[in-house]
Design an enzyme around this catalytic site. Sequence first.
Site, short mmCIF file in Angstrom:
data_model
loop_
_atom_site.label_atom_id
_atom_site.label_comp_id
_atom_site.label_asym_id
_atom_site.label_seq_id
_atom_site.Cartn_x
_atom_site.Cartn_y
_atom_site.Cartn_z
N ASP A 1 -71.33 -27.22 5.17
CA ASP A 1 -70.84 -28.22 6.11
C ASP A 1 -71.86 -28.25 7.25
O ASP A 1 -72.67 -27.33 7.41
CB ASP A 1 -69.43 -27.90 6.62
CG ASP A 1 -68.76 -29.14 7.22
OD1 ASP A 1 -69.47 -30.13 7.51
OD2 ASP A 1 -67.54 -29.14 7.41
C1 BGC Z 1 -67.51 -32.45 8.64
C2 BGC Z 1 -67.84 -32.86 7.22
C3 BGC Z 1 -68.85 -33.97 7.25
C4 BGC Z 1 -70.09 -33.50 8.00
C5 BGC Z 1 -71.19 -34.54 8.10
C6 BGC Z 1 -68.76 -32.13 9.44
O1 BGC Z 1 -68.44 -31.93 10.78
O2 BGC Z 1 -66.67 -31.32 8.61
O3 BGC Z 1 -66.68 -33.28 6.54
O4 BGC Z 1 -69.17 -34.37 5.94
O5 BGC Z 1 -69.70 -33.15 9.33
O6 BGC Z 1 -70.82 -35.54 8.98
#
Ligand code: BGC
Length: 669
Positions: free
Chosen positions: A227
């Site tokens: 993530d």
């Molecule tokens: C989120 C993800 C997301 C990623 C990219 C993170 O903060 O938890 O679900 O895909 O950011 O934006």
Amino acid sequence: MDLKSLIAEMTLDEKLQLLTGKNNWETVGIERLGVPSIVVSDGPHGLRKMVREEDGSYKTLKSTCFPTASAMSATWNPELAYQVGECIAEECQAENVDIILGPGVNIKRTPLCGRNFEYFSEDPYLAGEMAAAYINGVQSKDVGTSLKHYAANNQEYDRHHISSEVDTRALREIYLKPFEIAVKKSKPWTVMCSYNRINGVYGSEHKVLLDDILRKEWGFDGFVVSDWGAVWDRAKSLKATLELAMPYDEKHFGALKKAYEEGKITDEEIDSALERFLTIVFRAYNARSKRVKEYDADKHHEVAKKVALESITLLKNEDNILPVNKSKVKKLAIIGEFAAMPIIQGGGSAHVQSTKVDTPLEKIKHLAQKEGIEVEYAISMSVPSHSQYNQNTALTVAENADQVIMFVGNRNHVEGESHDRTSIRLAPDIENAILQVSRRNPNTVVVIQAGSAIDMSCWIGKVKGVVFDWYSGQAGGSAIAEILFGVHSPSGKIAETFPLCLEDTPSYDTYPGDGIVSWYKEGIMVGYRYYDTFEKPVLFPFGHGLSYTQFEYSDLKITPDVANENDEITVSLSIKNIGHVQGKETVQLYVRDMCSHVLRPYKELKGFVKVDLEPGEKKEISFKLNRDAFAYYSTAVDDWHIEGGLYKILIGASSQDIRLTGTIKISAE
Ligand code: BGC
């Protein structure tokens, strides 16, 4: 050149660079060796492609905003999730995106989780099936997905550090299960690890979860991406087999190089990670030749509407107040700014810039006019201005109408990423508005735009109808109008229990933890597993949703009714529409272990089928059950295990509305 030879041509620096991103949304390419860079973008209920402007700022491109995952699962129709996947893939192709970052399959452990709108269900089977269908839809068009957030990321509060302390059985049966189903049924190209720790170990460094379970046990053959910013120790995460750390972060390269020089990571670990990573990179790159240049935005809007139509859930319908009946209603009051400016999705990284938005008010006016019904609209008392004028107008409009439909809901500062809700009630001014309006007009229906359960106890007794509209995407306005006017029967069913109040929820005592750990003390007793086992009253049970027609269930057959643990079992029954209008019913199959020596939930969902029936029409439906329907995860043998004995098969219209029951005897070794 095969991948091994290609990797052998790379310098150490090139190799380590590939294992972290180039920027926010792209991976590193190596021109001299023909290694392409690929593009990822957020989803999951629409494409959120961000492009960099000349001044360095980011702009989000327009795309179709589909109903969010919690709405999608309320359809109980995986075929629709598949179609959403196909549409999103086409939009990815048209905008040169290789992988969409979704779907999110985390379990709704508590209704407070701010991202529940992005997740499917409290039930792992339903969540896994819906996610698998979505992934198969996207990947059928050779665009990749990222199944997220692996694992036990069930609250936003303190999500970067909290350790979800989950016992092995709950982890396997509840929190990992949707990932397992989706991985086995749809082979996502990538899996995204979560920010949080699981039993003390960060998701990005969890070798047991990433390597032993995900890859070796379930056969995952893609790459794991972190993530965004979830990697703390890059060397540890590589050793745990996390291939790609996102987004670009200068420190990761240095950390890997230092760890290599100190002998903490090996050539084998680097090269095997690269091989897995590049397999997907080239798969994505080779698929680009099949890309469409543009997509049909109107067609995608129609798919969004189809999903919204099947997701809208009629929770209460006293005196058949719905659909709006033109013989009783000459004047209809529509109250609340959510009717004119609907909340179509939750907030955060999933938020897309929709191509257009259908507003409920406009569509209601259109349908009402056709029926000869006069519509009067007033914003409610819950607008920020709180003006006395608005209050008085709304109440007068309510009083003068034959029926009121009030639009209420949760705005994005209530349901969104990075924060949880602090209450599961609607805002006090909204509750107050409902009470005041319903006092002026007993024929009040409340339509709620939200992504997870709401405690309605203080007002539900005062209104005749409640419709859960979810965050129903850009076409939700047309869909809700058509449901309210009976163009279609509602067929959504809640994919999570609506408790009477927050204090009744099984995780109430332990959420959100003490800032270091969050104890999942309720174990496997999540959602209806808890309420039904311990006979706790709820507002609306899991799987509940009304229709404008009724269905009769009959002729349950279980074949064979004495079986070996590895046999396939067929359960069939008939379902008939005994009302006067067309409707769709979701038939749910639950299993109860009658003879267990271990604690088991009173019932668990193991199958569901949605059937479309004309008035008077009868259909036979069937389910196939295999050992997954009867097994629990035994910590004694560290594997799935079936106890021999009697099991009950429960067929229901919800987890608490069981219409048919039968038994089966399973003999196990
Ligand atoms: C989120 C993800 C997301 C990623 C990219 C993170 O903060 O938890 O679900 O895909 O950011 O934006």
